[in-house]
Design a protein around this motif. Sequence first.
Motif, PDB file in Angstrom:
ATOM      1  N   THR A 132       0.848  -1.185   0.000  1.00  0.00           N
ATOM      2  CA  THR A 132       0.000   0.000   0.000  1.00  0.00           C
ATOM      3  C   THR A 132       0.888   1.241   0.000  1.00  0.00           C
ATOM      4  O   THR A 132       1.925   1.266   0.661  1.00  0.00           O
ATOM      5  CB  THR A 132      -0.918   0.003   1.234  1.00  0.00           C
ATOM      6  OG1 THR A 132      -1.699  -1.201   1.227  1.00  0.00           O
ATOM      7  CG2 THR A 132      -1.864   1.193   1.233  1.00  0.00           C
ATOM      8  N   TRP A 201      -2.991  10.061  -3.790  1.00  0.00           N
ATOM      9  CA  TRP A 201      -3.916   8.937  -3.591  1.00  0.00           C
ATOM     10  C   TRP A 201      -3.243   7.920  -2.692  1.00  0.00           C
ATOM     11  O   TRP A 201      -2.094   7.532  -2.928  1.00  0.00           O
ATOM     12  CB  TRP A 201      -4.249   8.318  -4.949  1.00  0.00           C
ATOM     13  CG  TRP A 201      -5.308   7.256  -4.944  1.00  0.00           C
ATOM     14  CD1 TRP A 201      -6.207   6.959  -3.968  1.00  0.00           C
ATOM     15  CD2 TRP A 201      -5.586   6.346  -6.028  1.00  0.00           C
ATOM     16  NE1 TRP A 201      -7.022   5.934  -4.345  1.00  0.00           N
ATOM     17  CE2 TRP A 201      -6.672   5.530  -5.620  1.00  0.00           C
ATOM     18  CE3 TRP A 201      -5.016   6.150  -7.293  1.00  0.00           C
ATOM     19  CZ2 TRP A 201      -7.186   4.526  -6.426  1.00  0.00           C
ATOM     20  CZ3 TRP A 201      -5.542   5.140  -8.101  1.00  0.00           C
ATOM     21  CH2 TRP A 201      -6.619   4.346  -7.682  1.00  0.00           C
ATOM     22  N   SER A 202      -3.945   7.468  -1.652  1.00  0.00           N
ATOM     23  CA  SER A 202      -3.454   6.427  -0.761  1.00  0.00           C
ATOM     24  C   SER A 202      -4.199   5.150  -1.110  1.00  0.00           C
ATOM     25  O   SER A 202      -5.415   5.049  -0.892  1.00  0.00           O
ATOM     26  CB  SER A 202      -3.692   6.825   0.702  1.00  0.00           C
ATOM     27  OG  SER A 202      -3.148   5.866   1.580  1.00  0.00           O
ATOM     28  N   MET A 203      -3.473   4.152  -1.638  1.00  0.00           N
ATOM     29  CA  MET A 203      -4.138   3.010  -2.264  1.00  0.00           C
ATOM     30  C   MET A 203      -3.268   1.758  -2.195  1.00  0.00           C
ATOM     31  O   MET A 203      -2.065   1.831  -1.961  1.00  0.00           O
ATOM     32  CB  MET A 203      -4.442   3.380  -3.730  1.00  0.00           C
ATOM     33  CG  MET A 203      -5.255   2.350  -4.490  1.00  0.00           C
ATOM     34  SD  MET A 203      -6.841   1.992  -3.671  1.00  0.00           S
ATOM     35  CE  MET A 203      -7.487   0.685  -4.708  1.00  0.00           C
ATOM     36  N   VAL A 208      -2.640   0.721  -7.169  1.00  0.00           N
ATOM     37  CA  VAL A 208      -1.561   1.687  -6.999  1.00  0.00           C
ATOM     38  C   VAL A 208      -0.442   1.428  -8.014  1.00  0.00           C
ATOM     39  O   VAL A 208       0.197   2.365  -8.513  1.00  0.00           O
ATOM     40  CB  VAL A 208      -1.031   1.669  -5.544  1.00  0.00           C
ATOM     41  CG1 VAL A 208      -0.273   0.394  -5.241  1.00  0.00           C
ATOM     42  CG2 VAL A 208      -0.168   2.883  -5.261  1.00  0.00           C
ATOM     43  N   ASP A 219       5.966   7.012  -5.636  1.00  0.00           N
ATOM     44  CA  ASP A 219       5.661   6.833  -4.218  1.00  0.00           C
ATOM     45  C   ASP A 219       6.066   8.058  -3.407  1.00  0.00           C
ATOM     46  O   ASP A 219       7.166   8.597  -3.563  1.00  0.00           O
ATOM     47  CB  ASP A 219       6.405   5.619  -3.653  1.00  0.00           C
ATOM     48  CG  ASP A 219       5.936   4.310  -4.270  1.00  0.00           C
ATOM     49  OD1 ASP A 219       4.779   4.257  -4.723  1.00  0.00           O
ATOM     50  OD2 ASP A 219       6.728   3.357  -4.304  1.00  0.00           O
TER      51      ASP A 219
END
Length: 336
Positions: A132, A201-203, A208, A219
């Motif tokens: 993640t 975006w946190s995915m 991702v 990242d």
Amino acid sequence: MNYQDLRFFIERRRLLRTAYAAAAGSALGISGLASAATTASRNTDTVRLAWGRGGLPGIARTRGVLEKNLAVQGIKVQWVGPFPNHAPSMQAVTGGSADFAFGGSTTPALAAMIAGSPLVFTQFAVVEPRSTAIIAKDGSGIDRVTDLVGKSVAVNRSGLGEFLLVAALEKHGIERSKVKFVYLNPPDAGPAFSQGKVDAWSMWSPAVDIARVEYKAHDVFFEDRDLDFLIDFNSYVTHKRFSEENLDIVRAVNVAYRAEGLWISSNTKEAETLVQKDAGYADAVRDAQIKYQRRWQFHGVDDSKFIATFQQAADWLSTRKILPQKVRVSDYLAKV
């Protein structure tokens, strides 16, 4: 052989013994984990399993072996999905259109349970490495967590995305109020990120990884590298009533999923190729997935050491208001 390899080898042998024991028990007319069962219960011959692209149930559905293993025990599998994330798959279980959610994050599962959904955990899995990440587009000027101040970040509420952003900000001493949390489910978050409606975006994988390739992203914070503790785990969730009325089916599904996790851990390239075939993404994304060499380690609801770790994670989440209140995880464990 290092410690990680030794632990995986031991886990692999244990899972094989369990799977073989279950198969032998089935041949004797005893369902599921026969050696562990004191009673058996079952009122259906069909189990409806939710699935999503990239997850273990999705791979199991494409491969077809899990269905054959359960058929030996007189259990027919119906696949329900695909689901984009855990929350709607749990809604399907609560609403009666599926029996198992799709093997997603413990955090939204706890949130649903706190809200009153009649769900229970049947088992858990730790998948390493953790992939993640919080990502931003190349050239956006967002290269580190401190660059997120004053920016908007898409996250899924009470899920992996939100917890990772909170953890990243906390690690870097940044107040949450200085970053705009935009609550979106993955099907909406992806387009919002690609169109520049959110800055970051946190995915999780594979979405991702797709974003890095298709949207030229990088990242900002990568869980396995930048976060030195576990807060969230894979979990398998069913309706409480189903677990009580179909105990032997729950046990059989647990064993089948463990066997599937063992196969994935031992056959990374084949597993990721199956996911690519189902999801239809580029070879570059598939190759990134293969490089992770993911390993699955399962924990039962009777694993007291793991449950203690899970409770600490739940406390961390409730203290930071990702979960709305404190929760005792032992209240939501199936009796398997």
